[in-house]
Design a protein around this motif. Structure first.
Motif, PDB file in Angstrom:
ATOM      1  N   LEU B   9       0.859  -1.191   0.000  1.00 21.94           N
ATOM      2  CA  LEU B   9       0.000   0.000   0.000  1.00 21.94           C
ATOM      3  C   LEU B   9       0.894   1.240   0.000  1.00 21.94           C
ATOM      4  N   ILE B  10       0.631   2.156  -0.935  1.00 18.31           N
ATOM      5  CA  ILE B  10       1.385   3.411  -0.938  1.00 18.31           C
ATOM      6  C   ILE B  10       0.464   4.550  -0.508  1.00 18.31           C
ATOM      7  N   VAL B  11       0.928   5.278   0.473  1.00 16.63           N
ATOM      8  CA  VAL B  11       0.157   6.408   0.998  1.00 16.63           C
ATOM      9  C   VAL B  11       0.899   7.685   0.621  1.00 16.63           C
ATOM     10  N   GLY B  12       0.276   8.503  -0.217  1.00  8.43           N
ATOM     11  CA  GLY B  12       0.927   9.753  -0.615  1.00  8.43           C
ATOM     12  C   GLY B  12       1.535   9.642  -1.994  1.00  8.43           C
ATOM     13  N   LEU B  13       0.781  10.039  -3.018  1.00 11.43           N
ATOM     14  CA  LEU B  13       1.259   9.843  -4.389  1.00 11.43           C
ATOM     15  C   LEU B  13       1.737  11.173  -4.971  1.00 11.43           C
ATOM     16  N   GLY B  14       2.775  11.728  -4.368  1.00 10.08           N
ATOM     17  CA  GLY B  14       3.489  12.835  -5.003  1.00 10.08           C
ATOM     18  C   GLY B  14       4.479  12.257  -5.995  1.00 10.08           C
ATOM     19  N   GLY B  15       5.453  13.052  -6.386  1.00 13.48           N
ATOM     20  CA  GLY B  15       6.459  12.568  -7.339  1.00 13.48           C
ATOM     21  C   GLY B  15       7.150  11.300  -6.855  1.00 13.48           C
ATOM     22  N   VAL B  16       7.563  11.302  -5.593  1.00 18.09           N
ATOM     23  CA  VAL B  16       8.265  10.143  -5.029  1.00 18.09           C
ATOM     24  C   VAL B  16       7.352   8.921  -4.989  1.00 18.09           C
ATOM     25  N   GLY B  17       6.119   9.143  -4.592  1.00 18.98           N
ATOM     26  CA  GLY B  17       5.171   8.034  -4.451  1.00 18.98           C
ATOM     27  C   GLY B  17       4.813   7.390  -5.771  1.00 18.98           C
TER      28      GLY B  17
END
Lengths: 340, 340
Positions: B9-17
């Motif tokens: 699960l990925i929380v936070g889909l900015g550039g890094v995410g």
């Protein structure tokens, strides 16, 4: 028979300068020559509009003479007084250059400007002259010829001892200027201790002014955000210590006086206003000169040093914004100097 | 027969995410569930557009599952890993709240975030869990679903010792995550000393990041303006001293490495970008936590303290801008608290 009017040249017609011109002509004891640049055409055509807490609504006020260059000003000399009300930013331009040509032997120079140590450059340039200090409490601003004036004019005048003239002579010039300036609507008084007054005002300016400019918050908001205890008071205490090293004792209660001086207003101090407008800031005469004294007297001023160094970077940013610094679009790939 | 994919699960889909999601799905060893809010509709419809120095131009990238709420995310669990790539601003919101409901006994939490001391809150909330540290070198940003990625992805993964699991177990999870993430285009390596890495990165972040945010200048301009010697190095030295008090020795040469790390670019560090965008800043995890350690260990940090206190006022300004603080139009006339 009335004596001839004293001749006063005013350099810098911001809010403070226009109201000084008005006060000086009010009594008809002075003949004012106003040296202005950007607003010249407008002022010649329409004069100033003044909305004043002290004088009411005035339209079409023109000082006796309005000139654009110092050469033109000289026609209306010799000047008894040159009143300097410009911003004082020695790292950007030398304020003395603006009026040096109009200084004659008999001229007294009145520095109605912010800051500390501002007389040094004046004495270096005009040795032996009498130089007066004006510390002003006035809330006024000139927006393109319209002057809004909301805080009554209270002006303390004293002399920076020039080390040449007698005390009596310097006092006499101080009193002479006050006589020209004072009237029933305003307060103009003798400042018996110029050094004390300048240190006193610096307690406010070196703290609220600088911190407000850095964090883009007015005095009220700095306090709401908890800055009074974390930054304002510790900064004021450093000023107290430098003042003490310079022979001036400031009473602890002054901190509270300064902290409450803008109660009821979301007041933006001048350096914050300058930053918001994109103008250069009066950094050297508010912090730079104090740091020099601290260094000479071995007083540790860790907070003032950080504030100064940060604001020096802000000044760089403003210079670039104002076209005084031009950087290439791509950053040059060079070995940076890292000297220690 | 291939083993089933690990659930991430990925929380936070900015550039890094987004780039982490892409890397994790690239090897087909992981099945990614992306928890996003503001961009949800756009991503469901069109996916992400990625312009990547590592992967080239990609259109329509969608993680295996895209969800809007943690309840929806749970349908695709239990998760082997929860990768947290949000900003970390504990004074504004508690990052653990966003994913707490999806943490199960077997979940390893990976903090791919800036800052120092960030594991403390995670261990308090999820005691006994394995918590990994990701320190990323990547220049990427997500603008409304379009991800620009200009600096190759280099990611160090290690573990924050949870004091419960064996070293071997924590190392195994570290290696497992790296296996999911690494591929030929990028660099993902073991971070053998998480504490060292975080202190090391802080040398940059606590100086350029904070000072840039305060004076609104990028790294190159801070250096052009002379800030390297007046502020950056003295600030770095304070970090060195606090690190030493925490058992971490940083080599003096690191200063030069950091100072030259953006040579050739007018690089704006993240906190400056946040201020320019009007976003809240990651103040506590970059400076606040360090000041606590300094206090515990009696290390004097005069510059870091002033920077922190100033940025605390900036955070207040940003809060007001973002509607988190509402002040009356007229400043209340009250006796201000001035407690000392």
């Amino acid at each position: 028979m009335s004596s001839p009017r004293s001749k006063v040249l005013i350099v810098g017609l911001g809010g403070v300068g226009v109201l000084a011109a008005y006060a000086l002509e009010y009594n008809k004891k002075a003949e004012v020559t106003a040296l202005i640049r950007s607003d010249y055409d407008r002022v010649i055509e329409k004069g100033y509009e003044i909305n004043s807490v002290d004088y009411g609504h005035i339209e079409g006020f023109r000082p006796t003479h309005v000139v654009k260059t110092i050469e033109d000003a000289k026609k209306y000399g010799e000047f008894d007084f040159i009143l300097v009300t410009t911003k004082n930013i020695p790292d950007i331009h030398v304020v003395e250059d603006a009026f040096a040509d109009a200084v004659s032997d008999k001229t007294t120079i009145v520095l109605l400007q912010n800051g500390f140590g501002i007389e040094k450059a004046t004495f270096e340039r005009f040795p032996g002259h009498i130089v007066l200090s004006g510390v002003s409490m006035i809330s006024s601003a000139n927006f393109h010829g319209v002057v809004e004036h909301v805080g009554t004019d209270s002006l303390g005048i004293g002399y920076f001892d020039n080390g040449v003239s007698s005390k009596e002579e310097q006092q006499a010039k101080t009193k002479q200027f006050i006589e020209l300036y004072e009237n029933d609507a305003i307060d103009c008084h003798i400042d018996e201790d110029v050094k004390f007054s300048r240190w006193r005002k610096l307690v406010y300016n070196a703290s609220f002014n600088t911190i407000g400019a850095l964090v883009d918050l007015d005095v009220g908001r700095i306090q709401e955000a908890g800055g009074t205890d974390t930054l304002i008071k510790p900064t004021m205490r450093e000023i107290f210590r430098v003042a003490a090293s310079d022979g001036v004792t400031l009473d602890e209660s002054l901190m509270d006086t300064m902290i409450h001086s803008d109660d009821g207003n979301w007041y933006a101090p001048s350096m914050l206003v300058d930053v918001r407008k994109g103008n250069q800031i009066e950094l050297e005469i508010i912090l730079g000169n104090v740091l020099e004294i601290a260094k000479q007297n071995n007083v540790e001023v860790p907070i003032l040093s950080v504030l100064y160094n940060l604001l020096h970077l802000v000044q760089f940013r403003l210079k670039e914004q104002n076209g005084l610094i031009n950087l290439p679009e791509e950053r040059p790939l060079k070995k940076q100097k890292t000297s220690d």
